[in-house]
Enzyme design. Structure first.
Site, PDB file in Angstrom:
ATOM      1  N   THR A   1       0.838  -1.196   0.000  1.00  0.00           N
ATOM      2  CA  THR A   1       0.000   0.000   0.000  1.00  0.00           C
ATOM      3  C   THR A   1       0.876   1.251   0.000  1.00  0.00           C
ATOM      4  OG1 THR A   1      -1.936   1.046   0.987  1.00  0.00           O
ATOM      5  CG2 THR A   1      -0.387   0.016   2.513  1.00  0.00           C
TER       6      THR A   1
ATOM      7  N   ASP B   1      -6.378  -4.157  -7.818  1.00  0.00           N
ATOM      8  CA  ASP B   1      -7.312  -3.058  -7.509  1.00  0.00           C
ATOM      9  C   ASP B   1      -8.440  -2.962  -8.544  1.00  0.00           C
ATOM     10  OD1 ASP B   1      -6.152  -2.179  -5.124  1.00  0.00           O
ATOM     11  OD2 ASP B   1      -4.748  -0.860  -6.156  1.00  0.00           O
TER      12      ASP B   1
ATOM     13  N   LYS C   1       3.553   1.363  -3.957  1.00  0.00           N
ATOM     14  CA  LYS C   1       3.057   0.588  -5.101  1.00  0.00           C
ATOM     15  C   LYS C   1       3.918   0.729  -6.357  1.00  0.00           C
ATOM     16  CE  LYS C   1      -1.784   0.390  -3.619  1.00  0.00           C
ATOM     17  NZ  LYS C   1      -3.192   0.469  -4.056  1.00  0.00           N
TER      18      LYS C   1
ATOM     19  N   ILE D   1     -14.852   4.963  -4.509  1.00  0.00           N
ATOM     20  CA  ILE D   1     -13.843   4.076  -3.915  1.00  0.00           C
ATOM     21  C   ILE D   1     -13.520   4.501  -2.485  1.00  0.00           C
ATOM     22  CG2 ILE D   1     -12.896   3.571  -6.196  1.00  0.00           C
ATOM     23  CD1 ILE D   1     -10.303   4.993  -5.168  1.00  0.00           C
TER      24      ILE D   1
END
Ligand code: ATR
Length: 278
Positions: free
Chosen positions: A68, A108, A72, A219
């Protein structure tokens, strides 16, 4: 905590900081449900130590990692191999270690699409509008394109939207000011900006001109129901909450590390949500 054996499988999440991550709670729920001889641990790793730490974990018997913020992009660079999902997203959020090698993917976009379907929304239903142009926007826009629908992006800073369109051929750029007036041409709109998060201003998106068939996804998952999702629900539109994306993106990693296909169901959602509303 179960007592581990010498054969226990170990995975974890790395970020800096990582204390806010809900992934240990989420994977811990599945480990307990399936009585797996394994653990999933938080790994706070400083950016300057990231590559050494990953190389060390790869030869320490770790099964794999979630990655995270802010790692990334660094994870993408450190991987020995990356799959198509990571290449399209330009970032890695899931690592599997095999024989000391580091394999990266990005779940994701897959998690976003799986969550849409769990809410009864078929991504191939029609054109999609992505608001925002950060890392999450890229993964989601790529996954939606892979479903075969035309995707447009609108972002406050148009240069970032244009840059995103260069990395994803076929992506259209829509001026930020037209995000509301253009809604009639879309089957799905998704907020990937940080607006609507607890402590932030709400996303300003007038839904007056939205067609009755529009699905509205966010999101942001803290709060669970953002002002945008509340407005969509009030108008009778399908609202897709962000927490489901977090739950679904975790599935491929868990399966790869622990060998069990975990379910995303109401019990899991309540367990993770309880920690958000506490
Ligand atoms: P991530 O990589 O996590 O998706 P990011 O790179 O920090 O996120 O991007 C955050 C997104 O929220 C960006 O699209 C940002 O727009 P800019 O590119 O113009 O900065 C968007 N955003 C943040 N605050 C905003 C605001 N007040 N109004 C409009 N968009 C905003």
């Amino acid at each position: 905590m179960p007592i581990l054996s010498g054969r226990a499988r170990i995975a974890g999440v790395t970020g800096w900081p990582v204390a806010h991550s809900r992934s240990p709670r989420l994977h811990g729920f599945w480990l307990e449900r399936h009585r797996i001889d394994g653990a999933y641990v938080p790994l706070p790793i400083r950016p300057e130590a990231f590559e050494d730490a990953i190389r060390g974990l790869a030869v320490s018997g770790f099964a794999g990692l979630n990655v995270t913020i802010p790692h990334k992009l660094a994870a993408f660079a450190v991987c020995d191999t990356v799959d198509e999902s990571a290449r399209r997203a330009g970032a890695v959020n899931t690592i599997v270690f095999r024989d000391g090698k580091v394999a990266g993917s990005n779940t994701d976009g897959w998690g976003f699409v799986a969550n849409l379907r769990a809410h009864g929304v078929e991504p191939a239903a029609g054109p999609a509008l992505v608001l925002g142009a950060g890392g999450a926007a890229r993964a989601i826009a790529a996954a939606l394109q892979d479903c075969g629908v035309p995707v447009s992006v609108a972002n406050r800073t148009v240069e970032r939207a244009t840059a995103l369109a260069r990395t994803l051929p076929g992506l259209s750029v829509l001026p930020w000011e037209q995000r509301a007036s253009a809604l009639a041409g879309f089957a799905l709109v998704v907020n990937t900006t940080s607006l609507g998060m607890a402590g932030q201003a709400p996303l300003d998106l007038d839904l007056d001109g939205a067609p009755a068939s529009l699905a509205v996804a966010d999101i942001v998952y803290a709060p669970l129901e953002t002002p945008l999702l509340a407005a969509a629900r009030n108008r009778g539109l399908t609202a897709v909450e962000g927490l489901g994306m977090l739950l679904h993106q975790a599935v491929p990693g868990f399966r790869a590390w622990f060998g069990v296909e975990p379910a995303v169901d109401d019990e899991l959602r309540r367990f993770v949500a309880a920690d958000l509303t506490a």
